[in-house]
Motif scaffolding. Structure first.
Motif, PDB file in Angstrom:
ATOM      1  N   TYR A 152      -4.840   7.826  -5.773  1.00 21.77           N
ATOM      2  CA  TYR A 152      -4.117   8.313  -4.593  1.00 21.77           C
ATOM      3  C   TYR A 152      -3.273   9.483  -5.065  1.00 21.77           C
ATOM      4  O   TYR A 152      -2.183   9.305  -5.605  1.00 21.77           O
ATOM      5  CB  TYR A 152      -3.206   7.224  -4.016  1.00 21.77           C
ATOM      6  N   ILE A 211      -6.477  11.252   5.694  1.00 23.72           N
ATOM      7  CA  ILE A 211      -5.181  11.501   5.039  1.00 23.72           C
ATOM      8  C   ILE A 211      -5.374  11.538   3.529  1.00 23.72           C
ATOM      9  O   ILE A 211      -6.269  10.914   3.000  1.00 23.72           O
ATOM     10  CB  ILE A 211      -4.183  10.389   5.433  1.00 23.72           C
ATOM     11  N   SER A 239       5.945  -2.512  -9.147  1.00 25.94           N
ATOM     12  CA  SER A 239       4.785  -2.811 -10.000  1.00 25.94           C
ATOM     13  C   SER A 239       5.183  -2.741 -11.469  1.00 25.94           C
ATOM     14  O   SER A 239       4.703  -3.515 -12.288  1.00 25.94           O
ATOM     15  CB  SER A 239       3.587  -1.914  -9.689  1.00 25.94           C
ATOM     16  N   GLY A 248      -9.400   7.012  -1.448  1.00 21.47           N
ATOM     17  CA  GLY A 248      -8.500   6.093  -0.744  1.00 21.47           C
ATOM     18  C   GLY A 248      -8.894   5.980   0.718  1.00 21.47           C
ATOM     19  O   GLY A 248      -9.018   4.892   1.279  1.00 21.47           O
ATOM     20  N   TRP A 265       1.349  16.030  12.031  1.00 23.48           N
ATOM     21  CA  TRP A 265       1.658  15.290  10.814  1.00 23.48           C
ATOM     22  C   TRP A 265       3.031  15.637  10.277  1.00 23.48           C
ATOM     23  O   TRP A 265       3.420  16.797  10.248  1.00 23.48           O
ATOM     24  CB  TRP A 265       0.586  15.544   9.759  1.00 23.48           C
ATOM     25  N   TYR A 268       0.875  -1.169   0.000  1.00 24.02           N
ATOM     26  CA  TYR A 268       0.000   0.000   0.000  1.00 24.02           C
ATOM     27  C   TYR A 268       0.912   1.219   0.000  1.00 24.02           C
ATOM     28  O   TYR A 268       1.864   1.260   0.763  1.00 24.02           O
ATOM     29  CB  TYR A 268      -0.861  -0.034   1.264  1.00 24.02           C
ATOM     30  N   PRO A 269       0.645   2.207  -0.824  1.00 19.73           N
ATOM     31  CA  PRO A 269       1.580   3.330  -0.892  1.00 19.73           C
ATOM     32  C   PRO A 269       1.511   4.258   0.323  1.00 19.73           C
ATOM     33  O   PRO A 269       0.432   4.475   0.869  1.00 19.73           O
ATOM     34  CB  PRO A 269       1.140   4.079  -2.154  1.00 19.73           C
ATOM     35  N   GLU A 314       6.016   1.527  -6.646  1.00 19.48           N
ATOM     36  CA  GLU A 314       5.897   1.942  -8.055  1.00 19.48           C
ATOM     37  C   GLU A 314       6.890   1.184  -8.928  1.00 19.48           C
ATOM     38  O   GLU A 314       6.532   0.639  -9.970  1.00 19.48           O
ATOM     39  CB  GLU A 314       6.120   3.452  -8.176  1.00 19.48           C
ATOM     40  N   ALA A 351     -10.836   2.598   0.612  1.00 22.69           N
ATOM     41  CA  ALA A 351      -9.783   1.579   0.683  1.00 22.69           C
ATOM     42  C   ALA A 351      -9.507   1.276   2.144  1.00 22.69           C
ATOM     43  O   ALA A 351     -10.127   0.413   2.751  1.00 22.69           O
ATOM     44  CB  ALA A 351      -8.524   2.062  -0.029  1.00 22.69           C
ATOM     45  N   ILE A 352      -8.622   2.061   2.722  1.00 21.56           N
ATOM     46  CA  ILE A 352      -8.160   1.750   4.080  1.00 21.56           C
ATOM     47  C   ILE A 352      -9.288   1.928   5.100  1.00 21.56           C
ATOM     48  O   ILE A 352      -9.317   1.248   6.108  1.00 21.56           O
ATOM     49  CB  ILE A 352      -6.905   2.607   4.390  1.00 21.56           C
ATOM     50  N   LYS A 382      -2.248  -4.846  -5.110  1.00 22.89           N
ATOM     51  CA  LYS A 382      -2.355  -3.504  -4.540  1.00 22.89           C
ATOM     52  C   LYS A 382      -3.470  -3.559  -3.494  1.00 22.89           C
ATOM     53  O   LYS A 382      -4.638  -3.338  -3.815  1.00 22.89           O
ATOM     54  CB  LYS A 382      -2.689  -2.485  -5.637  1.00 22.89           C
ATOM     55  N   GLN A 399      -1.036   6.512  -7.336  1.00 24.34           N
ATOM     56  CA  GLN A 399      -1.189   5.056  -7.346  1.00 24.34           C
ATOM     57  C   GLN A 399      -2.670   4.697  -7.485  1.00 24.34           C
ATOM     58  O   GLN A 399      -3.552   5.470  -7.117  1.00 24.34           O
ATOM     59  CB  GLN A 399      -0.615   4.423  -6.058  1.00 24.34           C
ATOM     60  N   GLU A 418      -5.664  -2.824   0.176  1.00 21.84           N
ATOM     61  CA  GLU A 418      -6.385  -1.626   0.590  1.00 21.84           C
ATOM     62  C   GLU A 418      -5.851  -1.016   1.884  1.00 21.84           C
ATOM     63  O   GLU A 418      -6.347   0.018   2.311  1.00 21.84           O
ATOM     64  CB  GLU A 418      -7.889  -1.924   0.704  1.00 21.84           C
ATOM     65  N   SER A 419      -4.855  -1.629   2.514  1.00 16.95           N
ATOM     66  CA  SER A 419      -4.251  -1.017   3.695  1.00 16.95           C
ATOM     67  C   SER A 419      -2.973  -1.769   4.032  1.00 16.95           C
ATOM     68  O   SER A 419      -2.739  -2.863   3.528  1.00 16.95           O
ATOM     69  CB  SER A 419      -5.194  -1.068   4.900  1.00 16.95           C
ATOM     70  N   THR A 458       6.706   5.261  -1.381  1.00 16.79           N
ATOM     71  CA  THR A 458       5.936   5.049  -2.610  1.00 16.79           C
ATOM     72  C   THR A 458       6.727   4.489  -3.782  1.00 16.79           C
ATOM     73  O   THR A 458       6.255   3.593  -4.480  1.00 16.79           O
ATOM     74  CB  THR A 458       5.283   6.375  -3.044  1.00 16.79           C
ATOM     75  N   THR A 472      -5.982  10.042  11.245  1.00 17.47           N
ATOM     76  CA  THR A 472      -5.135   9.072  10.546  1.00 17.47           C
ATOM     77  C   THR A 472      -5.839   8.555   9.288  1.00 17.47           C
ATOM     78  O   THR A 472      -7.026   8.794   9.081  1.00 17.47           O
ATOM     79  CB  THR A 472      -4.772   7.893  11.468  1.00 17.47           C
ATOM     80  N   HIS A 473      -5.076   7.819   8.484  1.00 16.51           N
ATOM     81  CA  HIS A 473      -5.570   7.394   7.179  1.00 16.51           C
ATOM     82  C   HIS A 473      -6.745   6.418   7.320  1.00 16.51           C
ATOM     83  O   HIS A 473      -6.612   5.364   7.908  1.00 16.51           O
ATOM     84  CB  HIS A 473      -4.431   6.746   6.401  1.00 16.51           C
ATOM     85  N   THR A 501       3.956   7.862   1.636  1.00 19.87           N
ATOM     86  CA  THR A 501       5.171   8.663   1.595  1.00 19.87           C
ATOM     87  C   THR A 501       5.979   8.314   2.839  1.00 19.87           C
ATOM     88  O   THR A 501       5.378   8.255   3.917  1.00 19.87           O
ATOM     89  CB  THR A 501       4.824  10.170   1.609  1.00 19.87           C
ATOM     90  N   THR A 519       0.201  10.859  -2.722  1.00 18.27           N
ATOM     91  CA  THR A 519       1.429  10.059  -2.809  1.00 18.27           C
ATOM     92  C   THR A 519       1.937   9.957  -4.244  1.00 18.27           C
ATOM     93  O   THR A 519       2.910   9.266  -4.495  1.00 18.27           O
ATOM     94  CB  THR A 519       1.223   8.654  -2.218  1.00 18.27           C
ATOM     95  N   THR A 548       0.635   4.878 -11.425  1.00 25.39           N
ATOM     96  CA  THR A 548       2.034   4.477 -11.233  1.00 25.39           C
ATOM     97  C   THR A 548       2.140   3.025 -10.780  1.00 25.39           C
ATOM     98  O   THR A 548       3.196   2.422 -10.897  1.00 25.39           O
ATOM     99  CB  THR A 548       2.766   5.373 -10.214  1.00 25.39           C
ATOM    100  N   THR A 549       1.074   2.462 -10.249  1.00 26.03           N
ATOM    101  CA  THR A 549       1.145   1.045  -9.865  1.00 26.03           C
ATOM    102  C   THR A 549       0.398   0.145 -10.852  1.00 26.03           C
ATOM    103  O   THR A 549       0.343  -1.074 -10.644  1.00 26.03           O
ATOM    104  CB  THR A 549       0.614   0.823  -8.429  1.00 26.03           C
ATOM    105  N   THR A 550      -0.197   0.747 -11.883  1.00 25.78           N
ATOM    106  CA  THR A 550      -0.802  -0.070 -12.944  1.00 25.78           C
ATOM    107  C   THR A 550      -0.289   0.471 -14.282  1.00 25.78           C
ATOM    108  O   THR A 550      -1.023   1.120 -15.023  1.00 25.78           O
ATOM    109  CB  THR A 550      -2.349  -0.009 -12.906  1.00 25.78           C
TER     110      THR A 550
END
Lengths: 384, 271
Positions: free
Chosen positions: B125, B50, A39, B95, A113, A26-27, A36, B99-100, A53, B131, A55-56, A32, B68-69, A29, B128, B143-145
């Motif tokens: 996303y 996030i 993949s 996302g 953050w 999962y990406p 990338e 997702a998360i 890919k 993605q 989901e967490s 990342t 948080t995310h 920062t 970042t 970038t991831t596909t």
């Protein structure tokens, strides 16, 4: 072949050369580019692997666990909050004795953050039962991944390869990329003794009553102790093929040193510069870089420090209400030895604040001048 | 002209989004809705997770919580439970929400706690660097596909409907007037209200899919947009990859507090 690589791409290439079979990530920062690049490598058919890919980060580690239990070489990478989200399943991976290797980019935690580096994310995973290796340059990042699988699979223990956010993850350095054929000679295919197999079924993670639970922990701990030996052994074997040797610790001019800095990660490289400038002045300063944090290389640290007059531990992390964590571990592990020298604990560089040679020099000056440490935490570079 | 400036925390400006990003427009629409409803800044809590959408809470001159995310809804649940009379508005991206934080999203819909959620769906996303996300259209490059996304994508509206949200609408950044209308209805609604806003990320989605400038990307969103009335006569295949816009659910179901008062508190008191 020599390439100029960012730390994140060194991870991706290290994983590729290790012929990982399942990648779940999962990406986040600053990790990342690891996912990338991987993949792209997988999509281009340069690596025969499945990349999901998820989901967490929790799912990333859980999928890695499933893959490793089914007998595949699994890989993931994360950072900071992502690693914290994995915490539950980090325990699961090590207690199930699955040799997963992951990379973690050291990033400070929220709130407030932040994306910049310090080590509190990975050090918060101290007791998850993972081997932890802290790298100090991009070459070591790549090499450590390959060695990590070799160690992990012999001991059935997971390994975390750790590097500083931005200072390594996004910094380009010349890296010697090993030949695949040479890596294949060093690292054989993963062939676990126990795996999920329809023809020979095994169960993972069943109920473990008090009459047997403790024995699993006993075995896990002993495997960690064996890892101390094996990390050195495989680091040397790697050196014989590739010309670069790695161990639990990395000594820089410590043998005759009166004063020794104890560092980890990229702080060690900055410290080496300071060591050289002191040596020019005739002051015997050395730097001991601790590369393996778990298992903790107590015996080797003792040997490296036993002739010194003072030790200055530099921590880019903090256990609130106590001290820097490498300081705490070093002091505690030497308590029952015959070593009776002052050990100073400096905390600095939190949240990515720069740790410069000048700051390390201030640390050394403070240590040399003081007879004993005034506190368990000596703050450096903090605005009061 | 609505005076929405008191909802902006100017000292935290400039905002961080890329030039031409749709989030700025959503930001303004929400501030205008606060103004129209005459909610006092101190009576509002803006909660975010996030990602690019997560940054929003910083710029509202209200109470704010940048969490948080994926967990914005869970933090917001705590805020609402301790301040039932205050307005809790949650921002999440695709996302963050799907997702998360997907689990929290369906449970918030089911529980029908009286909160408002704005899902800013830019299909990637973004923060970042681009993605694949659970709403990235099939075939799109990220970038991831690198050869196009092969996974099916979530439909936020259908998910919210199925999970039990009592107000559900979708709009796009191309339709500010309609967006203001659904935001106002959502914010006035008692119960869990979800407004999905389709936004443009020409930088991290468009750039890799021949939509690298804001206008072509907004045009693309327009081409994909189908009003709900028109969609009724279209087949599932025809609606694949389309953004059906309008109001999908607006119904009354006792919200969490009402249920708690009637089914727990009164019973406990023997009433």
């Amino acid at each position: 072949m020599k390439k100029v690589l960012m730390g994140n791409h060194a991870i991706s290439i290290g994983a590729t050369l290790s012929r990982v079979q399942v990648i779940a990530a999962y990406p986040i920062t600053p990790q990342t580019q690891v996912v990338e690049k991987l993949s792209e490598i997988v999509a281009n058919g340069e690596l025969d692997a499945e990349f999901i890919k998820v989901e967490s980060e929790h799912s990333a580690m859980a999928a890695s666990i499933g893959a490793a239990a089914a007998g595949a070489r699994a890989f993931t990478a994360t950072s900071a909050q992502g690693l914290l989200l994995m915490h539950e399943v980090l325990h699961w991976a090590s207690r199930a004795r699955l040799p997963i290797v992951m990379a973690n980019i050291n990033r400070a935690l929220a709130p407030g953050w932040t994306i910049w580096t310090d080590q509190n994310d990975s050090l918060s995973q101290r007791d998850t039962g993972w081997i932890q290796l802290y790298a100090s340059d991009n070459q070591e990042v790549l090499d450590s991944l390959i060695i990590a699988y070799k160690v992990a699979e012999q001991l059935s223990l997971p390994v975390m390869v750790i590097l500083d956010a931005f200072v390594l993850s996004h910094t380009y350095e010349p890296v010697e990329v090993p030949e695949q054929s040479e890596v294949d000679k060093f690292l054989p295919p993963f062939n676990p003794e126990w795996k999920l197999d329809v023809n020979n079924p095994h169960a993972f993670g069943g109920l473990t009553a008090p009459n047997i639970y403790m024995e699993f922990q006993y075995n896990h701990h002993n495997a960690m102790l064996k890892a101390k030996e094996l990390i050195n052994k495989e680091g040397e074997a790697f050196g014989k093929i590739f010309g670069r040797t790695y161990g639990n610790i990395d000594k820089y001019k410590t043998d005759d040193a009166d004063y020794i800095l104890l560092t980890s990660g990229t702080l060690a490289r900055t410290s080496n510069i300071v060591v050289d400038s002191y040596r020019e002045k005739g002051i015997k300063l050395g730097n001991l870089r601790v590369r393996t944090f778990r298992p903790f290389p107590t015996e080797e640290i003792y040997d490296a420090l036993k002739k010194a007059k003072k030790v200055f531990v530099v921590d880019r992390n903090l256990s609130y209400g106590h001290s820097g964590i490498f300081f705490e571990e070093t002091k505690a592990s030497l308590y029952n030895s015959d070593l009776d020298i002052p050990i100073f604990g400096f905390v600095t560089g939190l949240g990515g604040r720069d740790v410069t040679p000048e700051l390390i020099t201030e640390i050394v000056e403070h240590g040399i001048k003081s007879e004993k440490p005034e506190n368990d935490v000596i703050w450096m570079g903090v605005q009061k | 002209m609505l005076d929405y400036e008191k909802y902006l925390r100017y000292r935290t400006f400039p905002v961080p989004w890329c030039p031409g990003c749709g989030i700025g427009m959503i930001f303004k629409a929400v501030a205008m809705t606060f103004s129209k409803l005459e909610w006092e800044p101190n009576d509002i809590a803006v909660v975010s997770g996030i990602g690019c959408s997560g940054r929003l809470s910083t710029y509202f001159n209200t109470n704010s919580l940048h969490t948080t995310h994926g967990r914005a809804l869970t933090f917001a649940t705590g805020v609402k439970l301790s301040n039932p009379d205050k307005h809790v508005v949650v921002f999440s991206g695709d996302g963050d929400a799907l997702a998360i934080g997907g689990n929290h999203f369906i449970h918030a819909c089911r529980r029908n706690l009286n909160m408002k959620m704005v899902v800013i769906n830019n299909n990637i996303y973004g923060m970042t660097g681009g993605q694949v996300s659970p709403t990235t259209p099939t075939g799109f490059i990220s970038t991831t596909t690198p050869y196009g996304n092969t996974e099916p994508h979530f439909n936020t509206v259908e998910l919210a409907k199925a999970a039990g949200a009592t107000y559900v609408a979708r709009e796009t950044v191309n339709r500010p007037r309609q967006l203001l209308k659904v935001l106002e209805k959502a914010f006035k609604h008692t119960g869990f209200a979800v407004v999905e806003v389709i936004s443009n990320c020409h930088i991290n989605l468009g750039r890799r899919n021949k939509l690298k400038h804001p206008i072509p990307m907004l045009d693309w969103i327009n081409q994909q947009t189908i009003p709900i009335a028109k969609a009724k006569d279209m087949s599932e295949d025809e609606l694949e990859l389309k953004y059906v816009v309008g109001e999908f659910v607006h119904r009354h179901r006792p919200d969490y507090f009402e249920v708690y008062e009637n089914k727990v508190v009164k019973k406990a008191k023997g009433e």
